[in-house]
Scaffold this motif. Structure first.
Motif, PDB file in Angstrom:
ATOM      1  N   LEU A  80      -2.886  -7.515  -2.457  1.00 63.10           N
ATOM      2  CA  LEU A  80      -1.831  -6.509  -2.419  1.00 63.10           C
ATOM      3  C   LEU A  80      -1.123  -6.428  -3.770  1.00 63.10           C
TER       4      LEU A  80
ATOM      5  N   ARG B 243      -0.759  -3.123  -6.118  1.00 64.09           N
ATOM      6  CA  ARG B 243       0.551  -2.548  -6.464  1.00 64.09           C
ATOM      7  C   ARG B 243       0.752  -2.528  -7.975  1.00 64.09           C
TER       8      ARG B 243
ATOM      9  N   ASP C 181       1.230   4.656 -12.899  1.00 58.70           N
ATOM     10  CA  ASP C 181       2.435   5.476 -13.026  1.00 58.70           C
ATOM     11  C   ASP C 181       2.967   5.446 -14.455  1.00 58.70           C
TER      12      ASP C 181
ATOM     13  N   ASP D  59      10.976   1.612  -4.406  1.00 60.48           N
ATOM     14  CA  ASP D  59       9.900   1.113  -3.531  1.00 60.48           C
ATOM     15  C   ASP D  59       9.299  -0.210  -4.031  1.00 60.48           C
ATOM     16  N   ILE D  60      10.021  -0.869  -4.892  1.00 58.05           N
ATOM     17  CA  ILE D  60       9.570  -2.198  -5.337  1.00 58.05           C
ATOM     18  C   ILE D  60      10.676  -3.214  -5.092  1.00 58.05           C
TER      19      ILE D  60
ATOM     20  N   GLY E 290       7.280   7.671  -9.858  1.00 56.97           N
ATOM     21  CA  GLY E 290       6.074   7.113  -9.274  1.00 56.97           C
ATOM     22  C   GLY E 290       5.486   7.877  -8.111  1.00 56.97           C
ATOM     23  N   THR E 291       4.200   7.656  -7.973  1.00 57.25           N
ATOM     24  CA  THR E 291       3.517   8.030  -6.743  1.00 57.25           C
ATOM     25  C   THR E 291       3.791   6.911  -5.752  1.00 57.25           C
TER      26      THR E 291
ATOM     27  N   LEU F 248       3.407   3.699  -3.596  1.00 58.43           N
ATOM     28  CA  LEU F 248       2.692   2.430  -3.808  1.00 58.43           C
ATOM     29  C   LEU F 248       2.073   1.957  -2.495  1.00 58.43           C
ATOM     30  N   PRO F 249       0.966   1.251  -2.584  1.00 57.37           N
ATOM     31  CA  PRO F 249       0.348   0.710  -1.363  1.00 57.37           C
ATOM     32  C   PRO F 249       1.178  -0.444  -0.810  1.00 57.37           C
ATOM     33  N   GLY F 250       1.036  -0.672   0.473  1.00 56.35           N
ATOM     34  CA  GLY F 250       1.679  -1.836   1.092  1.00 56.35           C
ATOM     35  C   GLY F 250       3.183  -1.732   1.139  1.00 56.35           C
ATOM     36  N   ARG F 251       3.813  -2.860   0.972  1.00 52.09           N
ATOM     37  CA  ARG F 251       5.263  -2.927   1.078  1.00 52.09           C
ATOM     38  C   ARG F 251       5.805  -3.629  -0.165  1.00 52.09           C
ATOM     39  N   PRO F 252       7.071  -3.435  -0.455  1.00 53.83           N
ATOM     40  CA  PRO F 252       7.653  -4.136  -1.603  1.00 53.83           C
ATOM     41  C   PRO F 252       7.480  -5.650  -1.471  1.00 53.83           C
TER      42      PRO F 252
END
Lengths: 219, 219, 219, 219
Positions: A179, A183, A190, B151-152, B197-198, B200-204
């Motif tokens: 993951l 990310r 980006d 989102d991070i 940003g576009t 992001l995959p998953g979660r922060p």
DNA sequence: TATGAATGAGGATTCATTCAT
DNA sequence: GATGAATGAATCCTCATTCAT
């Protein structure tokens, strides 16, 4: 004139060779290329003798692993460049082939041992040149189509990828390693997008900054 | 009551100790911590015996190098957080202390050997916790002030930094290494900027993803 | 003509010398003479430098310890021979001086290192000769008075004592070590008593079997 | 299911292993177990590497030597107890197996290094227990048949044997070493005979004094 | 040909002894 | 004269590579 080493081998010898390569590939990707040869042999379920018969020393094993991987990597990059509708999509696809690319980078740029071994190996040269040329193509196209920022060049992309795709040593972060890689790759992309950036220091790094023409022979 | 080990040493011993640390620092940063002890001794211009008198084994040398570096790193991060006018400026300053930070990252996250040694070393814990807390602070402030994408989380920033700031093995890229590091850092910062940003995959990834609470146990 | 080394020393130097000897005596008796010099210095609460100033190398330290001990041992044996009413009583008294005798035997017969060092040391010769002569005297007197079996000789007694009085390595048997030594000594004495024994193999071992006349120089 | 390590080895490997064990046996018996590994290898006419392949460290070599010897020793003792017509004859036979017994004692009781290694080694335990039980049996039988003095116990016999059968360091007494051992053993046996003795100090030492039940834990 | 044994050079660490303070 | 630092030789052990079976 002997044919490809891969070709003229008895079935069992061939099987051994393949097991050795598979074992080495796995171990190199995880721990880098400086594990005991016996461990590789054990993982391949052969004796050391057999390993050394196939690959006269550690270097030649590394070289072979690298070639295979480089081949695959290069053709994937070419396919991306040729098949994707936009340059940006091609870049994304190339940079996301992370598993293959990770090993490539381990071998081509990171492990000091592998690096020493691959110096001046013609096949490596070929790969490096080919891959850089492909990225070059994609980079220019991306800048032309307005998707990629224009204050960078191929060298920047290559180095950025090299840095991001190094495998973090196993044992730490195992759970989130994949993951995290995804990310980070996305964040990097980006950052590469046209129009977003602040001014970068220095000058764009080109393909030649990575592979200086006429660098060559050590020792 | 003896003072700091650094303090109560005869002048010559002190000088040797410093030379050893300087040599080790340089060598560790470049090649990681698994170089022959003799090489370190030679670089410090002392005999192996002297090296071993000061640091009874490789581990204790690593530990000392790590502590020094962690101390410096942490106070620099704190200073950045405290002194900079915006959270964004603080983040930039932290991530650009690259030399110090590079060694920190080598030791704290990358070298398997260093990692094994530092496991459960209280000083290391203190550092890791302190540094993560500082970054955490900066990250939230940055998101609050609207400069950092939302989102991070802290873990993303830490991992991204770890990946980017690993030193590329010497010998390759030497000429452009510093420039490359700076440019990559800048691109990364652009990728972290709010609004660009576009998805992001998953979660922060949080600080706990890196330092899972109650991890500790070695082996 | 310089006087005894023990004599012409400044008070503090003298004190150091005594501490060193006391420490070495204790350590040698327990662990034999091949402990690190630093450990001896530490036990004596002096620096290694001081130790080496007094005793230029390990050998000379061993030699000094041996001489002291041999002196004491010899005069105790003489006193026993002179003062006890019967030869048997003298023999018993000599063999029961076990502590002093134990160290003597460690040094004179057991430790290979000590043995090598004491080879050809005139003072050791003197001791050995003197002690053997005393035992010889007692043995003949005992046989004359009818208390000691007649199929043995001085060499048998010396070797038997040497074997029995070696210290068992500390840590094992500590609790019962002294009792065990005493009981073994008593059993041995019973075995030496006139009239009790079965025939012994071979021939009586004499003092010369232990100290062959004109043995001398190794290497 | 692999058989005895001794069994499934290639002929040459087997030969080397035997040479190593023979060399180690000889050297251990003479100098105890703390000689340089290289010396053992040299005596066995193999490289160090080979020695280490067979016995991964000094400890495992000591352990193996001990096991062999303990096995032999124990079965000899059992045979003596079972075959001899009187308990006294059995005791004599056991104590006169001096060569085997000497090494046993070196390993089981004397060398601090061997002692440390064998702590908690189940095979050693088995041996020690078995041997002590056998001696116990013989001791009681001897006292019952009226040949052995009644104011002693198994521990006395074991300690006495341990003390007498330690090898005197080579180089000294070589010529008469075997004769001396035999004569001392005989004298000791005379001292153990019923009816001859004066009163012994303390109390009889039992098997438990040597192997206190529930001792085990090292350090 | 496959195997695993043998070799020895190289790296880590300890310790006797010398020497600067 | 005392101290403790520095040195380097010696020992343990590992591992790349070669070779006998």
């Amino acid at each position: 004139m002997t044919a490809d080493p891969e070709t003229r081998l008895r079935a069992d010898a061939r099987r051994n060779r393949d097991q050795i390569l598979a074992a080495a590939r796995a171990i190199f990707a995880d721990h880098g290329p400086d594990v005991p040869m016996e461990e590789i042999a054990r993982a391949a379920a052969v004796g050391v003798g057999t390993l050394y018969r196939r690959f006269p020393d550690r270097e030649s094993l590394i070289r072979e692993i690298a070639r295979e991987n480089f081949d695959r990597m290069l053709s994937q990059a070419r396919a991306a460049a040729d098949e994707e509708p936009t340059a940006w999509a091609a870049l994304v696809r190339i940079l996301r082939h992370s598993h293959e690319l990770q090993l490539s980078i381990q071998l081509a740029m990171l492990s000091p041992m592998a690096h020493a071994v691959l110096q001046n190996d013609p096949k490596t040269e070929e790969f490096r040149t080919g891959l850089l040329r492909t990225i070059d193509e994609v980079v220019r196209a991306g800048q032309a189509e307005g998707s990629l920022r224009t204050d960078i060049d191929t060298g920047d992309v290559a180095i950025l990828a090299a840095m991001l795709l190094r495998r973090v040593p196993k044992g730490r972060f195992t759970a989130i390693a994949d993951l995290a890689t995804d990310r980070c790759t996305a964040i990097m992309l980006d950052g590469l997008r046209a129009g977003v950036g602040t001014a970068l220091p220095g000058r764009p790094l080109t393909a030649d900054d990575i592979e200086p023409p006429g660098r060559t022979t050590p020792r």
